[in-house]
Design a protein around this motif. Structure first.
Motif, short mmCIF file in Angstrom:
data_model
loop_
_atom_site.label_atom_id
_atom_site.label_comp_id
_atom_site.label_asym_id
_atom_site.label_seq_id
_atom_site.Cartn_x
_atom_site.Cartn_y
_atom_site.Cartn_z
N UNK A 1 5.94 6.83 19.56
CA UNK A 1 5.95 7.69 18.37
C UNK A 1 6.13 6.81 17.13
N UNK A 2 5.25 6.97 16.13
CA UNK A 2 5.31 6.12 14.93
C UNK A 2 6.48 6.55 14.05
N UNK A 3 7.00 5.57 13.33
CA UNK A 3 8.11 5.82 12.43
C UNK A 3 7.61 6.48 11.15
N UNK A 4 8.42 7.37 10.55
CA UNK A 4 8.01 7.94 9.26
C UNK A 4 8.03 6.88 8.17
N UNK A 5 7.31 7.13 7.12
CA UNK A 5 7.32 6.21 6.00
C UNK A 5 8.67 6.24 5.30
N UNK A 6 9.08 5.08 4.81
CA UNK A 6 10.37 4.96 4.14
C UNK A 6 10.37 5.75 2.84
N UNK A 7 11.50 6.43 2.57
CA UNK A 7 11.65 7.17 1.32
C UNK A 7 12.18 6.27 0.21
N UNK A 8 12.63 5.08 0.58
CA UNK A 8 13.06 4.07 -0.38
C UNK A 8 12.65 2.71 0.15
N UNK A 9 12.14 1.87 -0.73
CA UNK A 9 11.94 0.46 -0.38
C UNK A 9 12.08 -0.34 -1.66
N UNK A 10 12.06 -1.65 -1.52
CA UNK A 10 12.25 -2.48 -2.71
C UNK A 10 11.13 -3.50 -2.84
N UNK A 11 10.84 -3.85 -4.08
CA UNK A 11 9.91 -4.92 -4.39
C UNK A 11 10.70 -5.99 -5.12
N UNK A 12 10.91 -7.11 -4.46
CA UNK A 12 11.70 -8.22 -5.02
C UNK A 12 13.06 -7.73 -5.52
N UNK A 13 13.68 -6.86 -4.73
CA UNK A 13 15.02 -6.38 -5.07
C UNK A 13 15.04 -5.13 -5.93
N UNK A 14 13.92 -4.73 -6.49
CA UNK A 14 13.87 -3.52 -7.32
C UNK A 14 13.61 -2.33 -6.42
N UNK A 15 14.63 -1.44 -6.29
CA UNK A 15 14.53 -0.29 -5.38
C UNK A 15 13.62 0.77 -5.99
N UNK A 16 12.79 1.35 -5.13
CA UNK A 16 11.86 2.41 -5.52
C UNK A 16 12.07 3.59 -4.58
N UNK A 17 11.99 4.80 -5.11
CA UNK A 17 12.06 5.96 -4.24
C UNK A 17 13.23 6.85 -4.58
N UNK A 18 13.67 7.62 -3.58
CA UNK A 18 14.69 8.64 -3.78
C UNK A 18 15.90 8.10 -4.52
N UNK A 19 16.23 8.73 -5.63
CA UNK A 19 17.43 8.37 -6.37
C UNK A 19 17.29 7.18 -7.30
N UNK A 20 16.19 6.44 -7.22
CA UNK A 20 16.01 5.25 -8.05
C UNK A 20 15.20 5.62 -9.29
N UNK A 21 15.40 4.90 -10.39
CA UNK A 21 14.55 5.13 -11.57
C UNK A 21 13.09 4.83 -11.25
N UNK A 22 12.16 5.48 -11.94
CA UNK A 22 10.75 5.19 -11.70
C UNK A 22 10.43 3.72 -11.97
N UNK A 23 9.54 3.18 -11.16
CA UNK A 23 9.06 1.81 -11.34
C UNK A 23 7.87 1.84 -12.29
N UNK A 24 7.96 1.13 -13.40
CA UNK A 24 6.87 1.09 -14.38
C UNK A 24 6.17 -0.27 -14.27
N UNK A 25 4.89 -0.23 -13.91
CA UNK A 25 4.10 -1.43 -13.67
C UNK A 25 3.14 -1.67 -14.83
N UNK A 26 3.17 -2.86 -15.38
CA UNK A 26 2.17 -3.26 -16.37
C UNK A 26 1.01 -3.93 -15.66
N UNK A 27 -0.16 -3.31 -15.71
CA UNK A 27 -1.37 -3.85 -15.09
C UNK A 27 -2.08 -4.72 -16.13
N UNK A 28 -2.19 -6.03 -15.84
CA UNK A 28 -2.81 -6.95 -16.79
C UNK A 28 -4.32 -6.99 -16.63
N UNK A 29 -4.80 -6.77 -15.41
CA UNK A 29 -6.24 -6.73 -15.14
C UNK A 29 -6.93 -7.93 -15.78
N UNK A 30 -8.05 -7.67 -16.49
CA UNK A 30 -8.80 -8.77 -17.09
C UNK A 30 -8.54 -8.93 -18.57
#
Length: 360
Positions: free
Chosen positions: A1-30
């Motif tokens: 049986x597969x595990x459910x997706x995490x409701x919280x995870x972190x990117x380089x220590x910045x927590x995302x998900x339940x209870x955490x502030x929204x993650x705002x990403x600046x896309x530099x593109x070209x």
């Protein structure tokens, strides 16, 4: 049986998900215009503007398309009309030899940088730089091999859903899960450049969360920030927005990018919107303290003599709230006053000859 997706995870220590502030990403593109100096300046400005993370794109013209001028390779409308795909990507790509410097500059600001890879060789490069997460661009949501390759790294995967049918989104989600990935976010996205506000259909954010039980957000290609801020109220936990130093500098995605001051204002508004959401709470708030005493209650609105009947002419529901509760007015009317009562007196049980009956 597969595990459910995490409701919280972190990117380089910045927590995302339940209870955490929204993650705002600046896309530099070209928007670097082919200049490493400008690319580094974009990183500096995005960090200063309050971006929680910075994203680039990792491809070359040869890894993303063919150098061909057939009709299907030519862009005939929109911002890039008249270019071939190869010409557009040759102009917009971020040279791979810049990546290390960009990662290091972002790290110096304490802001994580990650990328959208467009083929396996890009993933290999990003792995060598210890990229903390991966983004699958909307146009690559149907590249099942790429999604598998990214998910197998075990790092968080963010997928934009622009252009995809519901069944294609389901296939992409299944692909991540099938190789053991459990850190997934889906970004509602309209791949119009720029996106008209009436095309946003932000209600889809809530549906994505319900259908797939994952962290959700918005990849916003509109010209301003209203869609991004509104998305927070609909449960978005990640906002991705294109970033430029100057919308008039001719950079490839400038037309639907925010300048530093605009981006900083968007970040502030997102933080305020998230703070306003709070939690379900019916308790008296600190800012309401003292307010209850100015609610309605029963007051004597004309002088009353002992033995006089209470009526609508001498008892009313008014502000403030120091008298009997307004629910008792029907029981008070018609009763006999137990004593003289002056105009402006809050009515109490002591003024009545018949005790009040509590209501269930």
């Amino acid at each position: 049986m597969s595990m459910p997706f995490a409701k919280r995870f972190s990117i380089a220590g910045r927590v995302i998900g339940d209870g955490a502030p929204p993650l705002v990403i600046a896309e530099l593109s070209g928007n670097h215009k082919g200049s490493l100096e400008q690319a580094l300046a974009l990183v500096d400005a995005a960090a200063k503007a309050g971006a929680d993370a910075i994203k680039i794109q990792t491809y070359t013209a040869d890894t993303i398309t063919l150098n061909h001028n057939g009709p299907e390779f030519c862009i005939t409308g929109g911002l890039w009309a008249g270019k071939t795909l190869y010409e557009l990507y040759q102009e917009a790509y971020t040279p791979w030899e810049w990546h290390k410097a960009l990662f290091e500059r972002a790290a110096a600001h304490g802001v994580p940088l990650f990328s959208s890879p467009f083929d396996g060789s890009a993933v290999s490069l990003l792995e060598s730089l210890n990229a903390p997460a991966y983004k699958i661009a909307s146009f690559e949501i149907n590249d099942i091999g790429l999604i598998e390759r990214v998910a197998k790294t075990g790092k968080p995967v963010i997928i934009s859903t622009g252009l995809a049918t519901l069944s294609e989104i389901e296939e992409a989600v299944h692909t991540v899960k099938s190789v053991g990935g459990n850190q997934l976010a889906l970004l509602h996205c309209i791949s119009g450049y720029p996106t008209p506000i009436e095309d946003c259909n932000l209600a889809t954010i809530q549906d994505l969360a319900r259908r797939f039980d994952v962290i959700v957000g918005l990849s916003d290609h509109t010209k301003d920030s209203i869609a991004s801020v509104t998305a927070i109220a609909l449960g978005a936990q990640i906002i991705e927005k294109h970033f430029t130093l100057d919308r008039n500098d001719g950079s490839v995605d400038a037309a639907f990018s925010l300048e530093p001051d605009e981006f900083a204002a968007m970040v502030r508004d997102i933080r305020r919107a998230h703070a306003a959401l709070g939690r379900v709470n019916y308790d008296l708030k600190p800012s309401e303290q003292g307010g209850r005493e100015f609610r309605r209650s029963l007051y004597v609105c004309a002088d009353i003599k002992q033995g006089e009947l209470f009526g609508e002419h001498n008892v009313r529901s008014v502000r403030p709230g120091l008298g009997l509760h307004t629910r008792y007015l029907p029981q008070v009317l018609g009763q006999v006053a137990a004593c003289d009562i002056a105009f402006g007196t809050p009515l109490s049980g002591n003024h009545l000859t018949t005790p009040l009956k509590e209501k269930c």
